[in-house]
Motif scaffolding. Sequence first.
Motif, PDB file in Angstrom:
ATOM      1  N   MET A   9      79.434  53.895  13.389  1.00 50.03           N
ATOM      2  CA  MET A   9      80.637  53.151  13.052  1.00 50.03           C
ATOM      3  C   MET A   9      81.187  52.404  14.260  1.00 50.03           C
ATOM      4  O   MET A   9      81.172  52.921  15.373  1.00 50.03           O
ATOM      5  N   LEU A  10      81.663  51.198  13.994  1.00 54.27           N
ATOM      6  CA  LEU A  10      82.253  50.401  15.055  1.00 54.27           C
ATOM      7  C   LEU A  10      83.714  50.830  15.265  1.00 54.27           C
ATOM      8  O   LEU A  10      84.511  50.796  14.347  1.00 54.27           O
ATOM      9  N   LEU A  11      84.019  51.230  16.504  1.00 53.43           N
ATOM     10  CA  LEU A  11      85.377  51.701  16.806  1.00 53.43           C
ATOM     11  C   LEU A  11      86.047  50.730  17.771  1.00 53.43           C
ATOM     12  O   LEU A  11      85.373  50.009  18.498  1.00 53.43           O
ATOM     13  N   LYS A  12      87.367  50.769  17.778  1.00 54.02           N
ATOM     14  CA  LYS A  12      88.102  49.886  18.690  1.00 54.02           C
ATOM     15  C   LYS A  12      88.786  50.691  19.777  1.00 54.02           C
ATOM     16  O   LYS A  12      89.273  51.792  19.528  1.00 54.02           O
ATOM     17  N   GLY A  13      88.822  50.128  20.968  1.00 54.67           N
ATOM     18  CA  GLY A  13      89.505  50.827  22.051  1.00 54.67           C
ATOM     19  C   GLY A  13      89.857  49.874  23.182  1.00 54.67           C
ATOM     20  O   GLY A  13      89.614  48.669  23.101  1.00 54.67           O
ATOM     21  N   ILE A  14      90.406  50.438  24.236  1.00 58.02           N
ATOM     22  CA  ILE A  14      90.812  49.628  25.383  1.00 58.02           C
ATOM     23  C   ILE A  14      90.209  50.235  26.655  1.00 58.02           C
ATOM     24  O   ILE A  14      90.172  51.462  26.804  1.00 58.02           O
ATOM     25  N   VAL A  15      89.699  49.380  27.533  1.00 61.86           N
ATOM     26  CA  VAL A  15      89.104  49.869  28.783  1.00 61.86           C
ATOM     27  C   VAL A  15      90.242  50.290  29.715  1.00 61.86           C
ATOM     28  O   VAL A  15      91.103  49.482  30.062  1.00 61.86           O
ATOM     29  N   VAL A  16      90.261  51.566  30.086  1.00 63.03           N
ATOM     30  CA  VAL A  16      91.334  52.039  30.969  1.00 63.03           C
ATOM     31  C   VAL A  16      90.873  52.185  32.411  1.00 63.03           C
ATOM     32  O   VAL A  16      91.677  52.178  33.335  1.00 63.03           O
ATOM     33  N   LEU A  50      86.963  43.764  32.060  1.00 61.38           N
ATOM     34  CA  LEU A  50      88.043  44.225  32.932  1.00 61.38           C
ATOM     35  C   LEU A  50      88.795  45.389  32.309  1.00 61.38           C
ATOM     36  O   LEU A  50      88.826  45.542  31.085  1.00 61.38           O
ATOM     37  N   VAL A  51      89.422  46.140  33.178  1.00 62.65           N
ATOM     38  CA  VAL A  51      90.400  47.111  32.723  1.00 62.65           C
ATOM     39  C   VAL A  51      91.448  46.324  31.924  1.00 62.65           C
ATOM     40  O   VAL A  51      91.858  45.251  32.343  1.00 62.65           O
ATOM     41  N   GLY A  52      91.807  46.848  30.764  1.00 60.11           N
ATOM     42  CA  GLY A  52      92.767  46.144  29.901  1.00 60.11           C
ATOM     43  C   GLY A  52      92.108  45.417  28.747  1.00 60.11           C
ATOM     44  O   GLY A  52      92.774  45.028  27.793  1.00 60.11           O
ATOM     45  N   ASP A  53      90.782  45.222  28.813  1.00 58.70           N
ATOM     46  CA  ASP A  53      90.093  44.536  27.714  1.00 58.70           C
ATOM     47  C   ASP A  53      90.021  45.427  26.481  1.00 58.70           C
ATOM     48  O   ASP A  53      89.784  46.638  26.577  1.00 58.70           O
ATOM     49  N   GLN A  54      90.199  44.793  25.336  1.00 64.65           N
ATOM     50  CA  GLN A  54      90.012  45.476  24.059  1.00 64.65           C
ATOM     51  C   GLN A  54      88.536  45.333  23.701  1.00 64.65           C
ATOM     52  O   GLN A  54      87.993  44.230  23.796  1.00 64.65           O
TER      53      GLN A  54
END
Length: 304
Positions: A9-16, A50-54
């Motif tokens: 499954m494709l999940l969404k997140g943010i690079v921390v 980058l950090v902050g990218d979705q």
Amino acid sequence: MGIGRNSAMLLKGIVVKAYNSYYAVQTDKESKIVLCTVRGRLKQARFTLLVGDQVEYTVSSGQKGSIEAILPRVSMLKRPMVANVDQVVLTFACRHPDFSLQIVDRFLVLAEASQLHSVLCFNKVDLANRQEIEQVADMYRAIGYPVLIVAAKQHEGIEDLRRLLHDHISVFAGPSGVGKSTLLNAIEPGLLLKTGDLSEKIGRGKHTTRHAELLSLIGNGFVVDTPGFSFTEFIDMAEQEVRDCFPEFHELQAPCKFSSCLHDREPQCGVKKAVLQDEICSSRYENYLAILHEIQANKKGYRS
Ligand SMILES: Nc1nc2c(ncn2[C@@H]2O[C@H](COP(=O)(O)OP(=O)(O)OP(=O)(O)O)[C@@H](O)[C@H]2O)c(=O)[nH]1
Ligand SMILES: [Mg+2]
Ligand SMILES: [Zn+2]
């Protein structure tokens, strides 16, 4: 979508946080961290991610994830390199180190030039005369900047600051020793950021610049702590660009004779008139001229 290629499954997140070859991605809902590598076809993105990218990622086996796509970026801050920052909290101390209108304006210009929404935070009010700092705050509020007066050590004003950070990605910036890390620890005690006295910090050398990391706030939102710096320079900026970083000039420059007016030596200038009539604060105008003249002197230096 790659039907059959990857049934996960494709999940969404943010690079921390970014490490050498993998990324810490925080999931949208559960605020769980998944370590991800980057998919083959996105390899070149390793240099731009980058950090902050979705991102969209999959978890196929075990705990490891794979980043499949980077969602469109809304903004990019260069120093520190962080994507999708929505606001900068410019932090200054009322005292220790001494408060300076010039330093405030120089940081504001840097933030405006990056097209960031700025919030001013005046910390260590316990060491200062509150009435005096309220007057300064009102001057900036009249221009349109939100201003908070706080004391991190005494936990004063922390609730207002926390509210302001809700649902945003905020970068804390300002000179060294003003209390940025102390403030963040007050907002979120779990962060355990290092704080200290100026005198202790001088010995730390040049390598204190850490890679930017998004620190997650309980409730929602992220903050980025940055090492303080005081040396602000504007040599890459054009003269008109600096002028446009002073929002209170915008409406008052309509009467200027020349549309290219830099509000310096030009005749018939709406901004200079407004300064004389106290509609524009003279410290702001003087700090503007100082930056403008620095840029002009630098240009001349290149020509000769
Ligand atoms: N009196 C007083 N001292 C404070 C307050 N907030 C922070 N301090 C002190 O100021 C010093 C510097 O605080 P830091 O949080 O390390 O400052 P910083 O802005 O993160 O500094 P850099 O990381 O070098 O950029 C520490 O000794 C803190 O205890 C405050 O509200 N009042
Ligand atoms: Mg700090
Ligand atoms: Zn003008």
